[in-house]
Scaffold this active site. Structure first.
Site, PDB file in Angstrom:
ATOM      1  N   SER A  64     -10.615   1.385   4.258  1.00 57.16           N
ATOM      2  CA  SER A  64      -9.766   1.007   5.638  1.00 57.16           C
ATOM      3  C   SER A  64      -9.207   2.321   6.071  1.00 57.16           C
ATOM      4  CB  SER A  64      -8.597   0.044   5.408  1.00 57.16           C
ATOM      5  OG  SER A  64      -9.098  -1.385   4.742  1.00 57.16           O
ATOM      6  N   ARG A 110       0.798  -1.182  -0.092  1.00 57.45           N
ATOM      7  CA  ARG A 110      -0.124   0.118   0.080  1.00 57.45           C
ATOM      8  C   ARG A 110       0.962   1.232  -0.154  1.00 57.45           C
ATOM      9  NH1 ARG A 110      -2.547  -4.013  -0.228  1.00 57.45           N
ATOM     10  NH2 ARG A 110      -4.899  -4.351   0.988  1.00 57.45           N
ATOM     11  N   GLU A 127      -4.360   5.187   6.942  1.00 50.44           N
ATOM     12  CA  GLU A 127      -4.147   5.055   5.690  1.00 50.44           C
ATOM     13  C   GLU A 127      -4.588   6.225   4.535  1.00 50.44           C
ATOM     14  OE1 GLU A 127      -4.895   1.054   3.444  1.00 50.44           O
ATOM     15  OE2 GLU A 127      -6.166   2.500   2.250  1.00 50.44           O
TER      16      GLU A 127
HETATM   17  P1  FAD Z   1      -7.962  10.191  -4.268  1.00 51.70           P
HETATM   18  O1  FAD Z   1      -8.745   9.895  -2.873  1.00 51.70           O
HETATM   19  O2  FAD Z   1      -8.734  11.082  -4.950  1.00 51.70           O
HETATM   20  O3  FAD Z   1      -6.502  10.325  -4.128  1.00 51.70           O
HETATM   21  C1  FAD Z   1      -5.685   9.871  -3.301  1.00 51.70           C
HETATM   22  C2  FAD Z   1      -4.198   9.966  -3.308  1.00 51.70           C
HETATM   23  O4  FAD Z   1      -3.703  10.047  -4.672  1.00 51.70           O
HETATM   24  C3  FAD Z   1      -4.251  11.611  -3.014  1.00 51.70           C
HETATM   25  O5  FAD Z   1      -2.912  11.955  -2.450  1.00 51.70           O
HETATM   26  C4  FAD Z   1      -4.111  12.151  -4.496  1.00 51.70           C
HETATM   27  O6  FAD Z   1      -3.646  13.621  -4.246  1.00 51.70           O
HETATM   28  C5  FAD Z   1      -3.391  11.153  -5.190  1.00 51.70           C
HETATM   29  N1  FAD Z   1      -3.766  11.181  -6.651  1.00 51.70           N
HETATM   30  C6  FAD Z   1      -4.901  10.880  -7.117  1.00 51.70           C
HETATM   31  N2  FAD Z   1      -4.840  11.271  -8.460  1.00 51.70           N
HETATM   32  C7  FAD Z   1      -3.697  11.315  -8.625  1.00 51.70           C
HETATM   33  C8  FAD Z   1      -2.996  11.531 -10.066  1.00 51.70           C
HETATM   34  N3  FAD Z   1      -3.655  11.438 -11.125  1.00 51.70           N
HETATM   35  N4  FAD Z   1      -1.709  11.679  -9.910  1.00 51.70           N
HETATM   36  C9  FAD Z   1      -0.904  11.638  -8.872  1.00 51.70           C
HETATM   37  N5  FAD Z   1      -1.629  11.509  -7.660  1.00 51.70           N
HETATM   38  C10 FAD Z   1      -2.942  11.423  -7.592  1.00 51.70           C
HETATM   39  N6  FAD Z   1      -7.732   0.810  -1.268  1.00 51.70           N
HETATM   40  C11 FAD Z   1      -7.309  -0.380  -1.476  1.00 51.70           C
HETATM   41  O7  FAD Z   1      -5.975  -0.308  -1.682  1.00 51.70           O
HETATM   42  N7  FAD Z   1      -7.783  -1.569  -1.688  1.00 51.70           N
HETATM   43  C12 FAD Z   1      -9.049  -1.878  -1.316  1.00 51.70           C
HETATM   44  O8  FAD Z   1      -9.492  -2.623  -1.266  1.00 51.70           O
HETATM   45  C13 FAD Z   1      -9.868  -0.417  -0.985  1.00 51.70           C
HETATM   46  N8  FAD Z   1     -10.966  -0.330  -0.908  1.00 51.70           N
HETATM   47  C14 FAD Z   1     -11.790   0.664  -0.464  1.00 51.70           C
HETATM   48  C15 FAD Z   1     -13.210   0.488  -0.450  1.00 51.70           C
HETATM   49  C16 FAD Z   1     -13.907   1.735   0.026  1.00 51.70           C
HETATM   50  C17 FAD Z   1     -15.363   1.472   0.172  1.00 51.70           C
HETATM   51  C18 FAD Z   1     -13.344   3.020   0.015  1.00 51.70           C
HETATM   52  C19 FAD Z   1     -13.947   4.015   0.305  1.00 51.70           C
HETATM   53  C20 FAD Z   1     -11.991   2.915  -0.344  1.00 51.70           C
HETATM   54  C21 FAD Z   1     -11.032   1.843  -0.502  1.00 51.70           C
HETATM   55  N9  FAD Z   1      -9.936   1.778  -0.901  1.00 51.70           N
HETATM   56  C22 FAD Z   1      -9.087   0.643  -1.252  1.00 51.70           C
HETATM   57  C23 FAD Z   1      -9.106   3.398  -0.840  1.00 51.70           C
HETATM   58  C24 FAD Z   1      -9.235   4.028  -2.369  1.00 51.70           C
HETATM   59  O9  FAD Z   1     -10.369   3.663  -2.799  1.00 51.70           O
HETATM   60  C25 FAD Z   1      -7.968   3.757  -3.092  1.00 51.70           C
HETATM   61  O10 FAD Z   1      -6.771   3.984  -2.319  1.00 51.70           O
HETATM   62  C26 FAD Z   1      -8.170   4.539  -4.384  1.00 51.70           C
HETATM   63  O11 FAD Z   1      -7.171   4.142  -5.480  1.00 51.70           O
HETATM   64  C27 FAD Z   1      -8.215   6.017  -4.398  1.00 51.70           C
HETATM   65  O12 FAD Z   1      -8.714   6.338  -5.432  1.00 51.70           O
HETATM   66  P2  FAD Z   1      -9.052   7.825  -5.700  1.00 51.70           P
HETATM   67  O13 FAD Z   1      -9.166   8.353  -7.090  1.00 51.70           O
HETATM   68  O14 FAD Z   1     -10.450   8.211  -4.972  1.00 51.70           O
HETATM   69  O15 FAD Z   1      -8.082   8.785  -4.984  1.00 51.70           O
HETATM   70  P1  NAP Z   2     -10.500  -9.641   5.828  1.00 54.82           P
HETATM   71  O1  NAP Z   2     -10.825 -10.604   4.654  1.00 54.82           O
HETATM   72  O2  NAP Z   2     -11.589  -9.386   6.937  1.00 54.82           O
HETATM   73  O3  NAP Z   2      -9.027  -9.886   6.223  1.00 54.82           O
HETATM   74  C1  NAP Z   2      -8.619  -9.121   7.300  1.00 54.82           C
HETATM   75  C2  NAP Z   2      -7.070  -8.649   7.218  1.00 54.82           C
HETATM   76  O4  NAP Z   2      -6.631  -9.710   7.158  1.00 54.82           O
HETATM   77  C3  NAP Z   2      -7.204  -8.020   5.623  1.00 54.82           C
HETATM   78  O5  NAP Z   2      -6.803  -6.654   5.770  1.00 54.82           O
HETATM   79  C4  NAP Z   2      -5.946  -8.866   5.054  1.00 54.82           C
HETATM   80  O6  NAP Z   2      -4.840  -8.002   4.924  1.00 54.82           O
HETATM   81  C5  NAP Z   2      -5.471  -9.990   6.098  1.00 54.82           C
HETATM   82  N1  NAP Z   2      -5.899 -11.290   5.285  1.00 54.82           N
HETATM   83  C6  NAP Z   2      -6.941 -11.934   5.159  1.00 54.82           C
HETATM   84  N2  NAP Z   2      -6.509 -13.087   4.595  1.00 54.82           N
HETATM   85  C7  NAP Z   2      -5.172 -13.151   4.127  1.00 54.82           C
HETATM   86  C8  NAP Z   2      -4.340 -13.893   3.729  1.00 54.82           C
HETATM   87  N3  NAP Z   2      -4.526 -15.300   3.298  1.00 54.82           N
HETATM   88  N4  NAP Z   2      -2.892 -13.439   3.698  1.00 54.82           N
HETATM   89  C9  NAP Z   2      -2.513 -12.329   4.143  1.00 54.82           C
HETATM   90  N5  NAP Z   2      -3.364 -11.492   4.664  1.00 54.82           N
HETATM   91  C10 NAP Z   2      -4.812 -12.009   4.820  1.00 54.82           C
HETATM   92  O7  NAP Z   2     -10.378  -8.111   5.060  1.00 54.82           O
HETATM   93  P2  NAP Z   2     -11.533  -7.168   4.548  1.00 54.82           P
HETATM   94  O8  NAP Z   2     -11.613  -5.969   5.393  1.00 54.82           O
HETATM   95  O9  NAP Z   2     -12.918  -7.895   4.202  1.00 54.82           O
HETATM   96  O10 NAP Z   2     -10.867  -6.723   3.071  1.00 54.82           O
HETATM   97  C11 NAP Z   2     -10.764  -7.826   2.188  1.00 54.82           C
HETATM   98  C12 NAP Z   2      -9.738  -7.146   1.164  1.00 54.82           C
HETATM   99  O11 NAP Z   2      -9.784  -6.118   0.578  1.00 54.82           O
HETATM  100  C13 NAP Z   2      -8.155  -7.045   1.897  1.00 54.82           C
HETATM  101  O12 NAP Z   2      -7.376  -7.327   0.979  1.00 54.82           O
HETATM  102  C14 NAP Z   2      -8.244  -5.521   2.066  1.00 54.82           C
HETATM  103  O13 NAP Z   2      -6.884  -4.940   2.213  1.00 54.82           O
HETATM  104  C15 NAP Z   2      -8.950  -5.079   0.834  1.00 54.82           C
HETATM  105  N6  NAP Z   2      -9.809  -3.777   1.312  1.00 54.82           N
HETATM  106  C16 NAP Z   2      -8.899  -2.549   1.416  1.00 54.82           C
HETATM  107  C17 NAP Z   2      -9.636  -1.346   1.782  1.00 54.82           C
HETATM  108  C18 NAP Z   2      -8.729  -0.049   1.862  1.00 54.82           C
HETATM  109  O14 NAP Z   2      -9.392   1.072   1.921  1.00 54.82           O
HETATM  110  N7  NAP Z   2      -7.560  -0.401   1.623  1.00 54.82           N
HETATM  111  C19 NAP Z   2     -10.975  -1.388   2.231  1.00 54.82           C
HETATM  112  C20 NAP Z   2     -11.833  -2.456   2.041  1.00 54.82           C
HETATM  113  C21 NAP Z   2     -11.025  -3.865   1.596  1.00 54.82           C
HETATM  114  P3  NAP Z   2      -4.628  -7.195   3.439  1.00 54.82           P
HETATM  115  O15 NAP Z   2      -5.387  -5.909   3.738  1.00 54.82           O
HETATM  116  O16 NAP Z   2      -3.115  -6.959   3.475  1.00 54.82           O
HETATM  117  O17 NAP Z   2      -5.186  -7.827   2.210  1.00 54.82           O
END
Ligand code: FAD
Ligand code: NAP
Length: 341
Positions: free
Chosen positions: A239, A165, A335
């Protein structure tokens, strides 16, 4: 010629649904507009936020200076052979829409990243990941505008310094690069990635032994829809904290004290802890503090029930961090990016 929108309402452009006003806002459709806008930003020394879908940001009520969104669109195949294809996509495309389009094109590797909100341009910023796959797994290269050198640059995977991340754009040189187009290397033959139990179990429960790409995509969407709040209904930024990584020694001590600890082996000598489990155990799941709170189905997600703001949310986040620190001696790191920082 560019025309900034003054005192722009960004309430619908941040997934927490905070009431946010930008002093000036512009969506740039081409590189010429981007250059003109950046010239003005530089000449006036305005603070600048590049805004995608606003799903990984905690925005204050008022954003001084300038906010720019990248409008670059389009998905095109640059090269393809029997096994793989290189696809270039505009930073302004919606991420989930792009994943769906690849599925239709029969190009594979990103299915586990379905339904992640936001834009393609923001996806490399935190090397988005879910269900055992991260963007870096299929990344080829990208085109970005380098604000330091005032020129377009091509960056490969090594240049982008992807981590868990994390990337060059998030922690090494934040604000320096504006991502314009991203290229992915995708497979023409589907190989499911089912390391995550939640995903494997879901498919098993559906009676699917050897899933195809559409079935994995569908399963990921179903799991996410059952666990995560839809931002248009309940404001959230996904998250709120990163999963902390601790040493094997600290892990062993925690496991002795908390045998139910949810953790996964990480790099040799380190373990990743599930931040959501820590927060849940500290008693926060479903807790509300006025308009903001902790989502009842997933303690890692902080929510805005309506009318909340960044100050309230960050106060709650601080309380959660303190109580996890006290109970487990583990530090939680936020995050989403707080802007202005
Ligand atoms: P923004 O929120 O608009 O920006 C995020 C950052 O990127 C800021 O610093 C911004 O300045 C920068 N940025 C945006 N566009 C550009 C560009 N073109 N060039 C340079 N910098 C830029 N994240 C995960 O990794 N895994 C997940 O499973 C996941 N699930 C999510 C679920 C939900 C319900 C929500 C609300 C969020 C989740 N996220 C997850 C977080 C988020 O969706 C991601 O980080 C996504 O990539 C952000 O995209 P955005 O366009 O909304 O970025
Ligand atoms: P989950 O399945 O309830 O699992 C909880 C945590 O355990 C996750 O954060 C995941 O880490 C870790 N995990 C589960 N199984 C694993 C495995 N086999 N090996 C290593 N790590 C494991 O998680 P959840 O909240 O429902 O999310 C599901 C997936 O979507 C995750 O990968 C999570 O990262 C992603 N997600 C991300 C965001 C965001 O905003 N970043 C939001 C929603 C969902 P990891 O997070 O490292 O995968």
């Amino acid at each position: 010629m560019i025309v900034w929108q003054k005192e722009a309402d960004l309430t619908r452009q941040n997934s927490l649904g905070f009431s946010v006003c930008a002093e000036r806002y512009l969506k740039v459709e081409d590189l010429e507009q981007l250059r003109l806008a950046l010239d003005e930003v530089k000449a006036n020394n305005w603070p600048l936020l590049i805004l995608g879908g606003g799903s990984n940001l905690v925005l204050a009520d008022y954003l001084p200076g300038a906010v720019i969104s990248v409008g670059c669109q389009g998905v095109r195949v640059l090269a393809d052979d029997e096994d793989q294809a290189i696809v270039e996509v505009g930073a302004g495309e919606n991420w989930h829409g792009f994943v769906g389009k690849l599925l239709e094109m029969g190009l594979h590797g990103l299915e586990n990243l379905a339904l992640i909100p936001g834009s393609v341009g923001a996806a490399p910023v935190q090397n988005i990941g879910a269900y055992g796959v991260e963007l870096a797994d299929c990344f080829h290269s990208l085109t970005a505008y380098d604000r330091e050198q005032d020129e377009l640059v091509q960056l490969n995977a090594e240049d982008c310094r992807f981590g868990y991340r994390d990337s060059l754009f998030k922690s090494v040189a934040p604000g320096r690069y504006i991502i314009w187009q991203v290229r992915f290397s995708l497979r023409t033959v589907f190989q499911p990635r089912l390391e995550y139990k939640a995903l494997a179990n879901h498919l098993k429960a559906e009676g699917i032994g050897q899933p195809g790409a559409q079935q994995v995509y569908q399963a990921v969407c179903e799991i996410r829809n059952s666990k995560l709040p839809v931002p248009t209904l309940i404001g959230n930024a996904g998250s709120f904290f990163e999963n902390p990584v601790v040493t094997a020694e600290q892990h062993e001590q925690l496991k002795l004290q908390f045998p139910e600890l949810v953790s996964y082996p990480d790099q040799p000598g380190f373990y990743k802890l599930a931040a959501g489990w820590l927060i849940d155990q500290a008693g926060w799941k479903g807790h509300n503090a006025g308009a903001v709170g902790v989502y009842e189905k997933q303690a890692l997600v902080l929510v805005n029930h309506g009318g909340g703001d960044a100050q309230q949310l960050l106060q709650l986040a601080g309380q959660i961090r303190d109580s996890v620190q006290k109970k487990f001696a583990v530090s939680l790191k936020m995050e989403p990016r707080v802007y202005p920082g």
